[in-house]
Design an enzyme around this catalytic site. Structure first.
Site, PDB file in Angstrom:
ATOM      1  CB  CYS A  76     -24.094  45.528 105.989  1.00 44.13           C
ATOM      2  SG  CYS A  76     -23.641  44.541 107.643  1.00 44.13           S
ATOM      3  CB  THR A 128     -16.031  40.741 109.368  1.00 47.81           C
ATOM      4  OG1 THR A 128     -17.393  41.340 109.894  1.00 47.81           O
ATOM      5  CG2 THR A 128     -16.580  39.986 108.276  1.00 47.81           C
TER       6      THR A 128
END
Lengths: 458, 458
Positions: free
Chosen positions: B320, B70
Site C-alpha cells: 500500500c 477500509t
C-alpha cells in the site's frame, strides 16, 4: 431563502468548488502507488498538506486529513489518551465541548478512565483558573474548544494552554468553529477542525499532532497518513477544503468586522422587538457570525419550522438529529434558558438585507408560535400565599407558561410551587427567575415529578 | 498512457462525475437538520441508500455509508465481534483477505481474541470444507472476500456461507473487488465495499448489516447512520458513488465478457513471450479484469518503474505504500513466486489496443530489468555434488538469480545450498523449484542467515 446555519456546515465556497472540479481528474489515484496517477495524487496531497500547515501554523508532517471533524476528534482524543496511558487515565474537557469531544470522554469513562468536566460561566466561557485546578498529576489530556459552536463564546485558550504547559499536559483544541477566522492561540498540542464549517466539502477533517506529543493511533493498523487514519483519502475534497480555508482566511478580517456588526444588530434588536427573550453567549469575546437567543414560552422545534417556512434556515440547541430536541448541554451548563432556543450563524458574504428581513419577520413568528401553542388555563388548586401549579404530564415550555400566568396572583413574598415531570423545567424555571428577577427557592420531590418553588420578590 | 490498476481505485465514472456536480448544490446541508437545506440533503441520501440497497440486494435500512472501504471493514468487523461477545471471541478470516480485514484481525488478537487464518490453494481459493472445519462453538464472526484483490480468484462464498449458516455464525463478505460486477451470492450477514473500486469517488465505503445480525458499534457514540458511523457524511460523493454503481452494473455483463477475453489474452501470451514467468490465480474462477504474474530474476519495484516509463500504470503485490515492497501476503499464502510480481487490473472500457501494446512492450521491459540488474557472478566455494552459493546480504531476486546460474554446474542428484538472509528467499526458492520441476529439500539454520537446499532431479 436565507441560510443562517453555517455553524452546522455551509455551502461549498466557490473557490472550493473550482478546486474540487480541477482535481477530480488529477487526484483520484492512490497516493501510495509508484505510477503516474499515484504521483500526481501525492503531489496534490502534499501541496494541500503544506498549505494547510501554513494556515494552521504548524509543520506539514504534523497535519493529518481525516474523513470528518468528528473523526478527527475521536481519533485525536483516543490517540493522545493512549499515548500517555502510563502518565495516567484522567481527561479534562469543558462542559460545553462539541458532542464529538463529549462522546469521546464518555467512551473513555466507560473504559475506566476518569473525566473532569469543567463548568462555564453564564456567558459560556471556562474560567482559566478553574480549568487549571482540574489538572492532576495523572492527567493524560485536556480538551478545550477554541470557541463554542452554539453560542459563539470564545474560550480563553491561551491562558488554559499556559496552565497545561506548566503542568506538562497536552491540550487538544477543537478549532472547528474558529479556524476559518484565524489561527488558534499558541500553546496547543493537538488541534482538530472540520472543513465544511469554512466552505470546504463535507467528508474532510483536520487532525494536527505537534511533534513531541505522545500519540498512539488506535484501531486496526494502517499505513496511511502516518498510520493515523484509515482508508484512502478523498484527495479532491482535501484539495478543495484547503483552497476554501485559504480563501476564507484571506477575507476573514474584513468579513469579521461586517458580520460582527450584523450579529451585534441581532443582539441589540431582538430583545427590543420580541418580549421575553434572553440573548445568550458572551457579548464581547465571541465569534463574529454567531448569535443565540432563547424565547420564553416557545417550543424550539415549532419555532424552527415556522422560521423555515418564512425562509430562514436556523438551528437550535446542539441537537444533531431531527427526532430529538433534548435541551442543549451547552445552555444547560451555562444555566440559561433553553426553551425556544435559536442559533443564528451567518455565512461569510451574507447580505445585510437578509438579516434585516429576519429581524422584521422574527417578532411575528414568535408571537404566532406563542399563540399557536395555546397555553392552557393553569389549574390553580389554592389561592393563597402559596399557589400550586399542576403541570404534570405537560411538556416544556408549558410549565413555564403556567408559572408566568399565575405569578401575578401571588402576593410579594408568596411562593408558587410548579409540579412538573419534564426534565427541562429544572433548567428553565430557574432561568425564568433569573430573567424576571424573582427568587428561585429550589426544587423538591413531589408525589409525582418534582416541585419547583419560586418566591415573588417584586 | 494506460491505467491498468483499477483494483487499487480508478478514475471517476462519467456518470459519477455528473451526479457529483449535480448534487454539490443540493447535498451540502446537514441531513439531520429540520430546515430546507437539511431536508434536501436527506432526500438525496435516502434516495442513494434505496438505490444502493437495490443493487446490493438488501433493505435500505441495512445500508450504512462509511468514509472508505477500509473504514467499512474496520467498523463492520469490530461491531460484529462486539455484538457477539457473549458467544465467544473467535474470528475466522482467510489468509488472503485485504489488509483492512487482516489488520482488524490483528487488532482483535491484540485484545485477547483468537483468530484462525484459513489457508488457500495454489490458485488462491479457500477450500470450503477447510473453512467449515475452522468454525467453532465460540466463533463470533467469519470473514471471506468475494474475490481476491491481488490475483482475481473468486472465493466459494456460497459454500462457505452455507457452512456458516449451519453453524449459526455470521459471515462478513468483503465485496470490494466484485460488487461492481454483480451481487454477492446469498447467505452473507455483513457486506463491505469501496466506491472508488467501481468508479465512484474516493471517501465512500459501504457497510451492510442484515437485520437480525447482532451488532454493537464501537468507538464514541454517534447519532448518524444508525449510530454506526461518525461524522457528517459526504452526500454528493455518496450520490456519485451510487450512480456509478448503477452505471457499471448496467454494463457489467457485456463488459465482463470483453475484459475476460483481454485478460485471457494476457494469461496466454505472457508465458510465451517472457521467459521464466508464472501466471498466478485461478484460470477459471476469477474476476474478469484482473491478471497477475511473477517474473523470475526481476525486482518488482524496478519493473513497475520501467512499465510506468513505458506508459503503463500497474501495481505489484498488496503493498500500500511506496516505501515498503514486502512480499505480498497473498502470494505467500498461495505459495507462488512473489518476485517480479505484476498485477494488471483493467478498468471497464479499456481499449483492447492498449492491452496489445502492453503485450508488445512487456518482454523488452522485463529483459531490460533483468540485464540492468546485472546479476553478479556467483561465488562458488566448492565444485562437487553439493554447491554452496553465498548470497548473504543480497536482496531478492539476487539469491534466485545466483541459484539459477550455478544450477547447471551441479550433477543430477546433487544439491545446491543457497545461503541467504533475505526473507523473500524462503518463498521464492521453493517457488523456483516448483516452476523448474526441481526438488526443494528444505531449509536449515546456517552460521549467518538460512541455508535453502535444492536437489537437481533433471
Amino acid at each position: 431563502m436565507a441560510f443562517f446555519d453555517v455553524a452546522s456546515g455551509g455551502a461549498l465556497h466557490p473557490v472550493a468548488r473550482q478546486a474540487l472540479l480541477a482535481s477530480l481528474d488529477e487526484g483520484w489515484g492512490d497516493p501510495g502507488r509508484l505510477y503516474r496517477e499515484g504521483r500526481r495524487a501525492r503531489l496534490l496531497l502534499d501541496a494541500a498538506r503544506e498549505a494547510a500547515a501554513e494556515v494552521v501554523g504548524c509543520r506539514a508532517d504534523e497535519v493529518v486529513f481525516t474523513s470528518s471533524g468528528t473523526r478527527a476528534v475521536h481519533d485525536g482524543v483516543a490517540g493522545a489518551l493512549a499515548g500517555r496511558r502510563r502518565v495516567g487515565r484522567h481527561l479534562i474537557v469543558s462542559a460545553v465541548e462539541h458532542s464529538s469531544v463529549l462522546h469521546s470522554a464518555d467512551a473513555f469513562e466507560a473504559q475506566g478512565g476518569a473525566v473532569t468536566r469543567v463548568g462555564v460561566s453564564r456567558a459560556g466561557a471556562v474560567d482559566p483558573s478553574a480549568y487549571a485546578d482540574a489538572l492532576r498529576t495523572d492527567t493524560a489530556l485536556a480538551c478545550l474548544q477554541s470557541a463554542n459552536h452554539e453560542v459563539g463564546t470564545v474560550q480563553p485558550v491561551a491562558e488554559v494552554a499556559g496552565a497545561c504547559r506548566a503542568a506538562g499536559v497536552p491540550l487538544l483544541v477543537d478549532a472547528a468553529q474558529s479556524l476559518g477566522w484565524g489561527p488558534v492561540p499558541e500553546g496547543w498540542s493537538l488541534l482538530t477542525a472540520s472543513a465544511h464549517k469554512w466552505g470546504g466539502p463535507t467528508g474532510v477533517g483536520l487532525l494536527v499532532v505537534r511533534k513531541g506529543v505522545r500519540f498512539a493511533a488506535q484501531g486496526p493498523g494502517e499505513e496511511r497518513e502516518s498510520g493515523r487514519v484509515s482508508g484512502f483519502g478523498n484527495i479532491p475534497a482535501i484539495v478543495a477544503s484547503v483552497a476554501a480555508l485559504r480563501a476564507v482566511r484571506a477575507e476573514a478580517d474584513a468579513e469579521a468586522v461586517r458580520l460582527r456588526a450584523l450579529t451585534e444588530r441581532i443582539r441589540a434588536r431582538v430583545p427590543q422587538s420580541v418580549p421575553d427573550v434572553e440573548v445568550v453567549g458572551d457579548p464581547e469575546r465571541r465569534l463574529p457570525g454567531i448569535v443565540t437567543f432563547s424565547c420564553l414560552y416557545v417550543d424550539g422545534e415549532v419555532l424552527l419550522t415556522e422560521l423555515d417556512r418564512a425562509g430562514f434556515s436556523v438551528s437550535s440547541g446542539s441537537s444533531c438529529t431531527s427526532g430529538t430536541l433534548t435541551p442543549s448541554h451547552v445552555l444547560k451548563a451555562m444555566g440559561v434558558l433553553s426553551e425556544g432556543n435559536v442559533r443564528v450563524s451567518l455565512p461569510p458574504g451574507v447580505a445585510s438585507e437578509e438579516v434585516d428581513r429576519f429581524l422584521e419577520v422574527l417578532p411575528g413568528v414568535v408571537a404566532g408560535v406563542r399563540s399557536q401553542l395555546g397555553a392552557p388555563e393553569p389549574q390553580v388548586r389554592q389561592r393563597a400565599a402559596e399557589l400550586v401549579v399542576d403541570s404534570l404530564g405537560k411538556r416544556c415550555p408549558i410549565p413555564v407558561i403556567e408559572l408566568a400566568k399565575v405569578f401575578p396572583e401571588v402576593p410579594v413574598g408568596g411562593t408558587v410551587r410548579v409540579l412538573s415531570d419534564d426534565e427541562a423545567a429544572r433548567l428553565d424555571i430557574p432561568a425564568w427567575c433569573e430573567m424576571r428577577g424573582q427568587e428561585y427557592v429550589g426544587e423538591e420531590e413531589a408525589e409525582r415529578g418534582r416541585a419547583y418553588i419560586v418566591r415573588r420578590v417584586s
